[in-house]
Design a protein around this motif. Structure first.
Motif, PDB file in Angstrom:
ATOM      1  N   ARG A  71      46.868  50.211  35.301  1.00  0.00           N
ATOM      2  CA  ARG A  71      45.745  50.043  36.220  1.00  0.00           C
ATOM      3  C   ARG A  71      45.381  48.569  36.306  1.00  0.00           C
ATOM      4  NH1 ARG A  71      45.006  54.999  33.635  1.00  0.00           N
ATOM      5  NH2 ARG A  71      44.241  56.689  34.972  1.00  0.00           N
ATOM      6  N   LEU A  72      45.244  48.076  37.513  1.00  0.00           N
ATOM      7  CA  LEU A  72      44.729  46.730  37.755  1.00  0.00           C
ATOM      8  C   LEU A  72      43.237  46.867  38.035  1.00  0.00           C
ATOM      9  CD1 LEU A  72      45.623  43.724  38.044  1.00  0.00           C
ATOM     10  CD2 LEU A  72      45.724  44.147  40.512  1.00  0.00           C
ATOM     11  N   ILE A  73      42.423  46.169  37.244  1.00  0.00           N
ATOM     12  CA  ILE A  73      40.978  46.387  37.239  1.00  0.00           C
ATOM     13  C   ILE A  73      40.284  45.074  37.569  1.00  0.00           C
ATOM     14  CG2 ILE A  73      39.035  47.179  35.832  1.00  0.00           C
ATOM     15  CD1 ILE A  73      41.264  48.452  33.966  1.00  0.00           C
TER      16      ILE A  73
ATOM     17  N   VAL B  71      39.098  50.090  39.285  1.00  0.00           N
ATOM     18  CA  VAL B  71      40.557  50.095  39.432  1.00  0.00           C
ATOM     19  C   VAL B  71      40.910  49.834  40.896  1.00  0.00           C
ATOM     20  CG1 VAL B  71      42.649  51.490  39.228  1.00  0.00           C
ATOM     21  CG2 VAL B  71      40.844  51.674  37.492  1.00  0.00           C
ATOM     22  N   VAL B  72      41.655  48.757  41.150  1.00  0.00           N
ATOM     23  CA  VAL B  72      42.040  48.413  42.516  1.00  0.00           C
ATOM     24  C   VAL B  72      43.507  48.726  42.786  1.00  0.00           C
ATOM     25  CG1 VAL B  72      40.246  46.668  42.744  1.00  0.00           C
ATOM     26  CG2 VAL B  72      42.495  46.004  41.844  1.00  0.00           C
ATOM     27  N   LEU B  73      44.253  49.034  41.735  1.00  0.00           N
ATOM     28  CA  LEU B  73      45.657  49.412  41.900  1.00  0.00           C
ATOM     29  C   LEU B  73      46.041  50.279  40.715  1.00  0.00           C
ATOM     30  CD1 LEU B  73      48.395  49.038  43.435  1.00  0.00           C
ATOM     31  CD2 LEU B  73      48.829  47.103  41.900  1.00  0.00           C
TER      32      LEU B  73
ATOM     33  N   ILE C 284      40.852  26.729  39.246  1.00  0.00           N
ATOM     34  CA  ILE C 284      40.099  25.946  38.270  1.00  0.00           C
ATOM     35  C   ILE C 284      38.606  26.008  38.559  1.00  0.00           C
ATOM     36  CG2 ILE C 284      41.990  24.422  37.640  1.00  0.00           C
ATOM     37  CD1 ILE C 284      40.941  22.387  39.635  1.00  0.00           C
ATOM     38  N   ASP C 285      38.227  26.291  39.805  1.00  0.00           N
ATOM     39  CA  ASP C 285      36.806  26.390  40.171  1.00  0.00           C
ATOM     40  C   ASP C 285      36.274  27.807  40.058  1.00  0.00           C
ATOM     41  OD1 ASP C 285      36.617  23.633  40.823  1.00  0.00           O
ATOM     42  OD2 ASP C 285      37.611  24.045  42.733  1.00  0.00           O
ATOM     43  N   ASN C 286      37.125  28.784  40.281  1.00  0.00           N
ATOM     44  CA  ASN C 286      36.728  30.188  40.172  1.00  0.00           C
ATOM     45  C   ASN C 286      37.844  30.945  39.468  1.00  0.00           C
ATOM     46  OD1 ASN C 286      35.520  32.696  40.423  1.00  0.00           O
ATOM     47  ND2 ASN C 286      36.217  32.994  42.524  1.00  0.00           N
ATOM     48  N   PRO C 287      37.855  30.913  38.144  1.00  0.00           N
ATOM     49  CA  PRO C 287      38.963  31.539  37.382  1.00  0.00           C
ATOM     50  C   PRO C 287      38.794  33.055  37.312  1.00  0.00           C
ATOM     51  CG  PRO C 287      37.409  30.494  35.889  1.00  0.00           C
ATOM     52  CD  PRO C 287      36.922  30.171  37.268  1.00  0.00           C
ATOM     53  N   TYR C 288      39.074  33.711  38.411  1.00  0.00           N
ATOM     54  CA  TYR C 288      38.885  35.164  38.504  1.00  0.00           C
ATOM     55  C   TYR C 288      40.007  35.865  37.738  1.00  0.00           C
ATOM     56  CZ  TYR C 288      37.481  39.637  40.556  1.00  0.00           C
ATOM     57  OH  TYR C 288      37.027  40.920  40.742  1.00  0.00           O
ATOM     58  N   LEU C 289      39.611  36.707  36.801  1.00  0.00           N
ATOM     59  CA  LEU C 289      40.576  37.430  35.982  1.00  0.00           C
ATOM     60  C   LEU C 289      40.518  38.921  36.272  1.00  0.00           C
ATOM     61  CD1 LEU C 289      40.049  35.657  32.539  1.00  0.00           C
ATOM     62  CD2 LEU C 289      42.011  35.410  34.062  1.00  0.00           C
ATOM     63  N   TYR C 290      41.688  39.497  36.481  1.00  0.00           N
ATOM     64  CA  TYR C 290      41.853  40.944  36.529  1.00  0.00           C
ATOM     65  C   TYR C 290      42.299  41.427  35.155  1.00  0.00           C
ATOM     66  CZ  TYR C 290      41.806  40.829  41.685  1.00  0.00           C
ATOM     67  OH  TYR C 290      41.448  40.677  43.010  1.00  0.00           O
ATOM     68  N   ARG C 291      42.047  42.685  34.896  1.00  0.00           N
ATOM     69  CA  ARG C 291      42.558  43.320  33.680  1.00  0.00           C
ATOM     70  C   ARG C 291      43.723  44.235  34.057  1.00  0.00           C
ATOM     71  NH1 ARG C 291      37.374  46.456  32.692  1.00  0.00           N
ATOM     72  NH2 ARG C 291      38.588  47.550  31.110  1.00  0.00           N
ATOM     73  N   VAL C 292      44.786  44.165  33.280  1.00  0.00           N
ATOM     74  CA  VAL C 292      45.874  45.132  33.404  1.00  0.00           C
ATOM     75  C   VAL C 292      45.790  46.048  32.191  1.00  0.00           C
ATOM     76  CG1 VAL C 292      48.358  45.499  33.413  1.00  0.00           C
ATOM     77  CG2 VAL C 292      47.373  43.630  34.744  1.00  0.00           C
ATOM     78  N   HIS C 293      45.424  47.298  32.438  1.00  0.00           N
ATOM     79  CA  HIS C 293      45.328  48.277  31.361  1.00  0.00           C
ATOM     80  C   HIS C 293      46.482  49.254  31.504  1.00  0.00           C
ATOM     81  CE1 HIS C 293      44.083  51.902  29.184  1.00  0.00           C
ATOM     82  NE2 HIS C 293      43.432  51.068  28.390  1.00  0.00           N
TER      83      HIS C 293
ATOM     84  N   PRO D 166      34.421  48.777  30.605  1.00  0.00           N
ATOM     85  CA  PRO D 166      34.496  50.006  31.403  1.00  0.00           C
ATOM     86  C   PRO D 166      35.695  50.017  32.351  1.00  0.00           C
ATOM     87  CG  PRO D 166      32.268  49.138  31.399  1.00  0.00           C
ATOM     88  CD  PRO D 166      33.127  48.093  30.760  1.00  0.00           C
ATOM     89  N   ILE D 167      36.212  51.209  32.579  1.00  0.00           N
ATOM     90  CA  ILE D 167      37.263  51.424  33.577  1.00  0.00           C
ATOM     91  C   ILE D 167      36.762  52.490  34.539  1.00  0.00           C
ATOM     92  CG2 ILE D 167      39.640  52.141  34.021  1.00  0.00           C
ATOM     93  CD1 ILE D 167      40.351  51.241  31.193  1.00  0.00           C
ATOM     94  N   PHE D 168      36.512  52.095  35.769  1.00  0.00           N
ATOM     95  CA  PHE D 168      36.067  53.035  36.791  1.00  0.00           C
ATOM     96  C   PHE D 168      37.249  53.346  37.710  1.00  0.00           C
ATOM     97  CE2 PHE D 168      32.239  50.539  35.682  1.00  0.00           C
ATOM     98  CZ  PHE D 168      31.479  51.581  35.146  1.00  0.00           C
ATOM     99  N   ASP D 169      37.932  54.410  37.370  1.00  0.00           N
ATOM    100  CA  ASP D 169      39.122  54.806  38.144  1.00  0.00           C
ATOM    101  C   ASP D 169      38.685  55.777  39.227  1.00  0.00           C
ATOM    102  OD1 ASP D 169      41.624  55.242  39.068  1.00  0.00           O
ATOM    103  OD2 ASP D 169      42.416  56.126  37.234  1.00  0.00           O
ATOM    104  N   PHE D 170      38.104  55.251  40.291  1.00  0.00           N
ATOM    105  CA  PHE D 170      37.524  56.066  41.338  1.00  0.00           C
ATOM    106  C   PHE D 170      38.604  56.599  42.275  1.00  0.00           C
ATOM    107  CE2 PHE D 170      33.696  53.138  40.804  1.00  0.00           C
ATOM    108  CZ  PHE D 170      33.028  54.051  40.004  1.00  0.00           C
TER     109      PHE D 170
END
Length: 958
Positions: A236-238, A244-246, A277-286, A757-761
């Protein structure tokens, strides 16, 4: 919501699963003995009760600023060339079917491990890379087990960076975190075990223009049972919100005793975020491993989508935008503790550099702690990482260990978005073909750099991607390829030299902090060298300029002490002008210096000539657009008066885990609060509470501590119990300083500590239109015809149905439009739809929705035809008349759900055949079902005109 939520443990946040994997940090309570490498201290019968109890991170010995008086040269023949014995009892679960591992992040430099007196194995690659041992066959389940570690830091010429020389100290001990890991026999392997073990996550495509990306997740699962396993891997890509977006799923058969790689790929286009470097947006791979449907193992990593390119015309491009690399090298040394640095101080190092505006860090000259790389991911700092070397090249065994260290480094950190360059050479010796090749074999996506020096070797990138050069003076550069100063001088003049040409990729100055070294020194009492900051991370003169040059918030800093003999005042600011006021009178208003050595800077220093010095107060005002936007004042330093004790708590917590360290700074100030930078005093520290002063009463000069730049540092190590700590600092003739801090209870359960949290909608995406519509990819078609109400059954959310009708049930009040070719993202979904022609509006109603909260996105667009002679449906489209019906340019939405009635007003309706740039607008509606009654949404026109509904997305929500 998916079944993942149902499997969660009560100790985890919502949606996070419970599996057989556990990971406990076992840093606390080790028994320690220094020396005697040939002893049998691994025997269970040995009584270690008289040994010292220590916590990891731990060095074999603390060190003074003078390296304990040792007079080694850079080959470091004797200093810290010792062994240390560590013993600890660990408790293993009673489940005999589990696998049990010991995981070490780093031990200097050859490590042997015994469990219950039996030798498990040796790791002899070096002290800068992680490793593990499978101890399943050595433990007694359901009870305590004795673990013994021999950390051997004696010189070994086939283990890099030995045999030397080295310009840095190679410290000793079990200095990075240690874990006890238990898993199911069906489990994900460790990343560093082999060429494709653990998890390897890449982003093969990242599109910063159209804002989408592709992620490829390769997960190696090992079956150590006696039977074949039908195994499913769900990744899951979170996003940051936990949604969960993927979701990717793959099932394979794994034979007994075999490894299988699950190769999953997917992409995201909606609500896509880039790491920068200005917006280090991180996704989680679970990633979850299921054995015949039962969750048995899991792994979670953080990733980022970023695209990095190098152009001769624009230099480094991050997500399509040029950036200049300005940053610093870093050694992991800290005063008194050497390499044994807790994670919080690693994080603080990156935070300090980030607050200055720097954007790149080179891990000189070895792989750094995981905590450093994780901090760079989180804070937006690019990383240049290299395998352990300095200058020498050893024999074939040396090269084999160097290769192993390089491969382990890459496998351990290649999933991190901050890492973008691997050093593929021997520092000062230039590129090494073997290093470049093995790194590219492990990670073909990132750049390699040559590690060149200006006085020897081929002055080029050679086999590598980037010509990385040491620049401390004249150097050779052909100018037919970009150059990166991987080392160089500090300050505005040095930075200026890299701003005149995009092929100069940037400057990574030497170094962030002073570090320990056996370089020849005129002061044997202080063997630290170089640095923007002291070895205790206190800024040295000149560092403050970087914040003026590299950050945007209004900033000003008076660099010069206002004292007798001052003939110029230097001010650092990003303001357009600076006004300097002396004792209430304006001395001058100036622009930044126009000196040639500053000509390419955005914010050169402001330099004021002050021939008429007056003791007293000066004020510097930063002026932009004619207004004062920032100000600072300073006084003439007077006699030392008191101590101000400051604890560096910003951006961190102080954890009661027995090994965390908080740094305090005792500043000698006068009555005005001005730091007396030339004060040469001894500061004595004391504390009350569950903590200790590092090195206290051990004769290493940590307490009392001498001032440097008018400041004395103290390292406060937490105890194992949380509580309030009171710290005091005193010196002869000065008023004492005091401070307090409260420590927070630690958590050694790594999975629980990091679980989010993981919201797998579950969701359904519906494309409305008449029967000849072109359905949007990945969407569900809902087709109908003119003058008919319509209903449809869905299997999502356990099954429900929906209807669309004109208000009052008049079937003649609906018109269904087929595809008429609207261009733009989701043009297939929104280039058709249903038009409600009733004056009362159009109703969308849901029946049988299970109890819960939902988010409904609806799109309202008036399509216009974009057809031309190439369109095979051109003739059919000439028959469409629906889109010519007058429609409402805005809508009101009436929602009837379990929360009764609510209204959304003035929803804009878009129109057109070309939505390429502006895009379609969707409306967010939040509804709640009681599981019994229907939910209706009425779209109506304030003008009583027709209303459009083109598509909708219904999703579970929180």
């Amino acid at each position: 919501m998916s079944s993942l939520v149902l499997a969660q443990s009560k100790s985890f946040p919502g949606g996070y699963p419970s599996t057989d994997r556990s990971k406990l940090k076992i840093n606390n309570g080790w028994k320690f003995h220094l020396g005697e490498p040939d002893a049998n201290y691994f025997m269970p019968s040995f009584d270690d009760s008289k040994w010292k109890t220590v916590n990891v991170p731990h060095g074999l010995e603390l060190t003074s600023m003078g390296l304990n008086g040792c007079m080694d040269d850079k080959y470091q023949e004797t200093f810290m060339r010792k062994v240390g014995w560590y013993r600890k009892e660990i408790e293993v679960s009673s489940n005999k079917n589990k696998k049990v591992f010991l995981e070490f992040e780093g031990v200097h430099q050859v490590t042997n491990v015994w469990v219950n007196g039996k030798h498990v194995g040796e790791y002899g690659v070096g002290g800068y890379t992680p490793f593990h041992f499978d101890i399943t066959e050595y433990v007694n389940f359901g009870t305590t087990n004795l673990v013994t570690v021999l950390a051997d830091n004696r010189k070994k010429n086939d283990v890099p960076p030995d045999p030397g020389p080295m310009d840095y100290i190679k410290f000793a001990g079990m200095y990075r975190d240690v874990y006890l890991v238990e898993t199911n026999p069906l489990h994900i392997t460790f990343n560093w075990e082999g060429e494709m073990t653990g998890q390897y996550i890449t982003t093969p495509t990242v599109d910063p223009v159209n804002m989408n990306g592709t992620v490829n997740i390769k997960t190696a699962v090992r079956n150590e049972t006696d039977s074949i396993k039908k195994t499913t891997v769900i990744s899951r890509l979170i996003n940051r919100k936990g949604i969960v977006v993927l979701k990717l799923s793959q099932t394979k058969i794994i034979a007994s005793g075999s490894d299988v790689v699950f190769n999953q790929i997917g992409s995201i286009e909606d609500d896509f975020h880039l790491w920068s470097i200005d917006n280090p947006y991180l996704y989680r791979v679970h990633t979850l491993v299921l054995d015949n449907g039962k969750p048995v193992d899991q792994k979670e990593s953080k990733i980022g989508f970023r695209k990095i390119e190098i152009s001769n015309k624009e230099g480094v491009l991050l997500n399509g935008k040029p950036i200049k690399l300005i940053g610093t090298n870093r050694h992991q040394h800290y005063g008194f503790i050497g390499d044994a640095v807790p994670n919080a101080l690693h994080y603080k190092d990156v935070l300090q550099l980030k607050e200055l505006g720097m954007n790149v860090l080179r891990t000189a000259h070895y792989p750094h702690d995981n905590a450093i790389i994780e901090a760079c991911d989180k804070l937006g700092m690019l990383v240049y990482e290299e395998a352990p070397t300095w200058m020498s090249i050893g024999n074939e065994d040396w090269f084999n260990n160097y290769e192993k260290a390089a491969r382990t480094m890459v496998r351990n950190h290649r999933n991190h978005p901050s890492v973008f360059i691997w050093g593929a050479g021997i520092n000062h010796r230039g590129y090494v073909p073997r290093a470049h090749n093995v790194i590219k074999q492990e990670d073909p996506f990132r750049f390699t750099a040559s590690q060149s020096s200006r006085w020897t070797g081929w002055q080029t990138s050679g086999l590598t991607d980037i010509y990385g050069q040491m620049v401390y003076g004249p150097y050779y550069w052909s100018k037919d390829e970009p150059i990166l100063a991987m080392e160089g001088r500090r300050g505005p003049e040095a930075v200026n030299d890299y701003l005149d040409n995009p092929m100069k990729l940037g400057l990574i100055s030497w170094t962030a902090h002073a570090y320990y070294t056996f370089h020849p020194s005129e002061n044997p009492k202080d063997r630290s060298r170089s640095g923007f900051m002291t070895i205790f991370r206190y800024p040295k003169p000149g560092l403050a300029w970087y914040k003026a040059e590299l950050t945007n918030a209004p900033y000003l800093y008076i660099e010069t002490d206002w004292k007798e003999g001052t003939n110029e005042v230097v001010v650092f600011s990003n303001s357009e002008k600076v006004e300097l006021i002396v004792n209430g009178k304006t001395m001058a208003i100036q622009e930044p210096s126009k000196k040639d050595e500053y000509r390419y800077l955005k914010h050169a220093p402001f330099i004021f000539s002050t021939s008429n010095y007056e003791s007293g107060k000066i004020i510097a005002n930063g002026i932009t657009d004619g207004k004062i936007v920032t100000t600072q004042s300073a006084f003439t330093p007077e006699e030392p008066y008191k101590i101000v004790l400051e604890l560096d708590q910003s951006g961190r917590e102080f954890i009661a885990d027995g090994s965390d360290i908080l740094v305090g700074y005792a500043k000698v100030v006068d009555k005005n609060g001005t730091i007396i930078r030339d004060a040469n005093m001894e500061i004595e520290f004391s504390l009350k509470g569950p903590a200790e002063i590092v090195g206290d009463k051990e004769g290493i000069g940590s307490n009392p501590m001498n001032t440097e730049y008018g400041v004395a540092a103290v390292l406060i190590k937490s105890g194992n119990a949380p509580g309030e700590i009171l710290i005091s600092a005193k010196a002869k003739g000065l008023k004492s300083g005091h401070a307090k801090v409260i420590t927070k209870k630690g958590n050694n359960d790594m999975i629980q500590l990091h679980a989010e949290p993981i919201f797998d909608f579950e969701k359904v995406k519906v494309d409305l239109g008449e029967h000849q519509q072109l359905v949007q990819f990945g969407w569900r078609a809902w087709n109908s015809k003119d003058n008919s109400n319509s209903s449809k059954d869905f299997t999502e959310f356990g099954g429900f149905s929906a209807s669309i009708e004109g208000i009052g049930g008049h079937a003649s009040h609906t018109r269904w439009l087929g595809e008429i070719n609207v261009i733009g993202k989701y043009g297939f979904a929104n280039g058709d739809g249903v038009l409600g022609t009733s004056k009362e509006g159009l109703k969308l109603e849901f029946f049988g929705l299970k109890k819960g909260k939902y988010k409904l996105n609806t799109t309202h667009h008036a399509p216009r035809t974009n057809t031309d002679g190439m369109d095979p449906n051109q003739e059919k489209m000439t028959t469409y008349q629906v889109y010519k019906i007058p429609y409402s340019k805005s809508l009101d939405i009436l929602i009837n759900d379990v929360n009764k009635t609510s209204i959304k007003q003035n929803i804009k309706v878009t129109e057109g055949k070309d939505m390429q740039k502006d895009g379609f607008k969707s409306t967010e509606i939040y509804i709640e079902s009681d599981g019994i009654n229907p939910i209706s949404i009425i779209f109506s026109s304030p003008e009583q005109k027709a209303v459009w509904l083109n598509s909708f997305i219904l999703s579970e929500w929180y």
